[in-house]
Design an enzyme around this catalytic site. Structure first.
Site, PDB file in Angstrom:
ATOM      1  N   GLY A  58       4.851  16.881  77.317  1.00 20.37           N
ATOM      2  CA  GLY A  58       5.965  17.512  77.145  1.00 20.37           C
ATOM      3  C   GLY A  58       5.120  18.800  75.917  1.00 20.37           C
TER       4      GLY A  58
ATOM      5  N   TYR B 174      23.961  12.049  66.233  1.00 17.44           N
ATOM      6  CA  TYR B 174      22.858  12.029  66.975  1.00 17.44           C
ATOM      7  C   TYR B 174      22.550  10.256  66.204  1.00 17.44           C
ATOM      8  CZ  TYR B 174      18.100  12.857  67.799  1.00 17.44           C
ATOM      9  OH  TYR B 174      16.422  12.924  68.775  1.00 17.44           O
TER      10      TYR B 174
HETATM   11  N1  LIG Z   1      13.634  19.598  67.707  1.00 14.01           N
HETATM   12  C1  LIG Z   1      14.052  18.561  66.832  1.00 14.01           C
HETATM   13  O1  LIG Z   1      14.595  18.977  65.241  1.00 14.01           O
HETATM   14  C2  LIG Z   1      13.214  16.944  66.912  1.00 14.01           C
HETATM   15  C3  LIG Z   1      13.286  16.517  65.643  1.00 14.01           C
HETATM   16  C4  LIG Z   1      11.845  15.678  65.701  1.00 14.01           C
HETATM   17  C5  LIG Z   1      11.819  14.880  66.689  1.00 14.01           C
HETATM   18  N2  LIG Z   1      11.741  15.554  68.631  1.00 14.01           N
HETATM   19  C6  LIG Z   1      11.793  14.800  69.645  1.00 14.01           C
HETATM   20  O2  LIG Z   1      10.642  15.987  70.113  1.00 14.01           O
HETATM   21  C7  LIG Z   1      11.273  15.597  71.272  1.00 14.01           C
HETATM   22  C8  LIG Z   1      10.306  16.820  71.792  1.00 14.01           C
HETATM   23  O3  LIG Z   1      11.610  17.639  71.549  1.00 14.01           O
HETATM   24  P1  LIG Z   1      11.761  18.904  71.410  1.00 14.01           P
HETATM   25  O4  LIG Z   1      12.616  19.183  70.604  1.00 14.01           O
HETATM   26  O5  LIG Z   1      10.355  19.319  70.952  1.00 14.01           O
HETATM   27  O6  LIG Z   1      10.968  19.471  72.635  1.00 14.01           O
HETATM   28  P2  LIG Z   1      11.140  21.129  73.138  1.00 14.01           P
HETATM   29  O7  LIG Z   1      12.185  20.816  74.058  1.00 14.01           O
HETATM   30  O8  LIG Z   1      10.692  22.194  72.615  1.00 14.01           O
HETATM   31  O9  LIG Z   1       9.887  20.239  74.235  1.00 14.01           O
HETATM   32  C9  LIG Z   1      10.417  19.349  75.184  1.00 14.01           C
HETATM   33  C10 LIG Z   1       9.068  19.536  76.335  1.00 14.01           C
HETATM   34  O10 LIG Z   1       9.124  18.089  77.270  1.00 14.01           O
HETATM   35  C11 LIG Z   1       8.963  19.112  78.760  1.00 14.01           C
HETATM   36  N3  LIG Z   1       9.725  18.686  79.768  1.00 14.01           N
HETATM   37  C12 LIG Z   1      11.149  18.554  80.038  1.00 14.01           C
HETATM   38  N4  LIG Z   1      11.502  17.831  81.245  1.00 14.01           N
HETATM   39  C13 LIG Z   1      10.239  17.633  81.839  1.00 14.01           C
HETATM   40  C14 LIG Z   1       9.598  17.027  82.726  1.00 14.01           C
HETATM   41  N5  LIG Z   1      10.587  16.325  83.481  1.00 14.01           N
HETATM   42  N6  LIG Z   1       8.831  16.508  83.519  1.00 14.01           N
HETATM   43  C15 LIG Z   1       7.544  17.001  82.376  1.00 14.01           C
HETATM   44  N7  LIG Z   1       7.749  18.507  80.877  1.00 14.01           N
HETATM   45  C16 LIG Z   1       8.378  18.113  80.945  1.00 14.01           C
HETATM   46  C17 LIG Z   1       9.145  20.720  78.506  1.00 14.01           C
HETATM   47  O11 LIG Z   1       8.670  21.531  79.533  1.00 14.01           O
HETATM   48  C18 LIG Z   1       8.825  20.631  76.562  1.00 14.01           C
HETATM   49  O12 LIG Z   1       7.485  21.008  77.551  1.00 14.01           O
HETATM   50  C19 LIG Z   1      12.192  14.652  71.697  1.00 14.01           C
HETATM   51  O13 LIG Z   1      11.580  13.174  72.403  1.00 14.01           O
HETATM   52  C20 LIG Z   1      12.648  15.323  70.410  1.00 14.01           C
HETATM   53  O14 LIG Z   1      13.868  14.170  70.047  1.00 14.01           O
HETATM   54  C21 LIG Z   1      12.848  16.740  68.122  1.00 14.01           C
END
Ligand SMILES: NC(=O)c1ccc[n+]([C@@H]2O[C@H](COP(=O)([O-])OP(=O)(O)OC[C@H]3O[C@@H](n4cnc5c(N)ncnc54)[C@H](O)[C@@H]3O)[C@@H](O)[C@H]2O)c1
Length: 399
Positions: free
Chosen positions: A50, A239
């Site tokens: 990711g 959530y």
């Molecule tokens: N955004 C928030 O507020 C927040 C807060 C706390 C925790 N998180 C957690 O952080 C983690 C990432 O979330 P984010 O918000 O950074 O997401 P994002 O949408 O910004 O990034 C997701 C990433 O996953 C990759 N991805 C998606 N499907 C894929 C696949 N099948 N194969 C390979 N890569 C794939 C995308 O290319 C991207 O790089 C999650 O577990 C989320 O729950 C997010």
């Protein structure tokens, strides 16, 4: 070559095209804001799943800038076609790769479905041939679907409450002007809950860790982290107490299971509870946009911890510069700034009358909207959108 002058194609929270120069500029800005540190000792080998967006990208950038990490970033992005730009994550990956190279780093980016066995095999081969055992595996995937490699079945995650329906105020933008709307969500049934756990729970993380162990690719101090979220009581019905929360519970249980199972005496597994961030994943969750805007009003720029700030904190804990800040469930907490009781009390007051809160102080919503547009490379300060740009940018390492 495909030089075009492009304008955003947007409908609500969906923007179907992205701007290469704008996307690159967001990565450059992140890079400049992360204070460099003199790397000491051997460069840690990382595998970031990711790596093209949100937390995963911030963690990779901070690792490169401050700890001289080398290794592999995996993402799943779309290339440009004759009719479409590439996805923003594609352009951000190209920019991240250029920065890594410019600083003498060695990162290979793999564009493939991280849930697939074939991708695991490709990554393991690359590790064995080029990088050696992994010091840090960062699991930061966020996806609406996952194909289970064991069965071929495609599971779709849903964002719904569990048990009872949920109605919440939400944030809408009508031509960029913020407005309060309402979302009504019916509760998930058991199949939807289970599917969401299949996609966003810990099953795939476990497959990666076990595959590394079986291939003898765990370094002696191996640490793996997966990103989690707890968030406010305000957003809990959709959530933490909803389908996505069930998946996070599973992810957190997976950390304990990996720790006592495959990683016993061979490494550490943690979930990392990060704070609210404007990402493609989070803008898909109803009411989170309104909550995040009000949170921004309360904290302002100075109180806000960006994904980069939190990534820097995380690395301090991963490399042993700081003791991990664990909660009573063994999770690394980076979200103290968000869940501070005084901050939450103030957000709750604003949430009680969101129309009045927006009217009195539209800054948080305006900030949110701008952050959302920047996820696709739009409205980035310093970028001239009247100039034509090359949209067909090659994936790093491919010509
Ligand atoms: N955004 C928030 O507020 C927040 C807060 C706390 C925790 N998180 C957690 O952080 C983690 C990432 O979330 P984010 O918000 O950074 O997401 P994002 O949408 O910004 O990034 C997701 C990433 O996953 C990759 N991805 C998606 N499907 C894929 C696949 N099948 N194969 C390979 N890569 C794939 C995308 O290319 C991207 O790089 C999650 O577990 C989320 O729950 C997010």
């Amino acid at each position: 070559m495909s030089i075009q002058q492009i304008t955003p194609k947007q409908r609500g929270y969906l923007i179907v095209n992205s701007h290469p120069a704008g996307s690159e500029a967001t990565v450059d800005r992140q890079w400049r804001r992360i204070e460099p540190a003199a790397a000491t000792g051997r460069a840690p080998v990382v595998l970031v799943l990711g790596a093209s967006a949100g937390y995963g990208q911030a963690i990779l950038l901070a690792g490169l800038r401050r700890h001289g990490v080398r290794g592999i970033g995996v993402a799943y992005e779309g290339a440009a076609t004759e009719r479409r730009t590439a996805t923003a994550g594609w352009y951000r990956t190209a920019a991240t790769s250029a920065l890594a190279e410019g600083s003498g780093g060695d990162v290979t980016f793999v564009n493939a479905d991280a849930y697939a066995d074939a991708t695991r095999a490709e990554v393991l081969k690359l590790l064995a041939e080029r990088y050696g055992p992994v010091d840090h595996l960062v699991y930061s995937l966020a996806s609406p679907r996952r194909t289970d490699p064991a069965t071929g079945e495609v599971h779709h995650s849903v964002i719904k409450p569990i048990g009872s329906p949920y109605t919440s105020p939400s944030l809408l933008f009508d031509d960029g002007a913020p407005q309060v709307g309402t979302v009504d969500l019916a509760p998930a049934d058991e199949a939807e809950r289970a599917a969401t756990v299949k996609v966003m729970g810990g099953e795939d993380w476990g497959l990666w860790v076990r595959a590394l162990a079986e291939a003898d690719l765990l370094s002696p101090g191996f640490t793996t982290v997966a990103l989690s979220y707890v968030g406010s009581e305000i957003t809990a019905p959709v959530y933490r107490q909803g389908t996505i929360g069930a998946a996070k519970e599973h992810l957190e249980a997976t950390a304990r299971e990996l720790q006592t199972g495959v990683l016993a005496d061979r490494g550490r597994a943690f979930t990392v509870v990060a704070g609210a961030a404007v990402t493609q994943a989070s803008t898909a969750i109803p009411s989170i946009a309104l909550y995040t805007s009000l949170l921004r009003n309360v904290l302002g720029e100075d109180g806000w911890r960006t994904t980069d700030d939190q990534a820097v904190d995380l690395w301090e804990q991963l490399t042993g510069a700081k003791e991990p800040a664990l909660d009573d469930r063994g999770r690394i907490r980076l979200d103290g700034w968000e869940l501070d009781p005084a901050v939450q009390d103030r957000v709750r007051e604003l949430w009680a009358d969101p129309e009045a809160a927006l009217a009195a102080d539209p800054a948080g919503a305006a900030w949110f909207y701008n952050q959302f547009r920047q996820l696709y490379g739009w409205d980035v300060p310093g970028v001239d959108y009247t100039v034509g740009v090359e949209t067909a940018v090659p994936w790093p390492g491919q010509r």
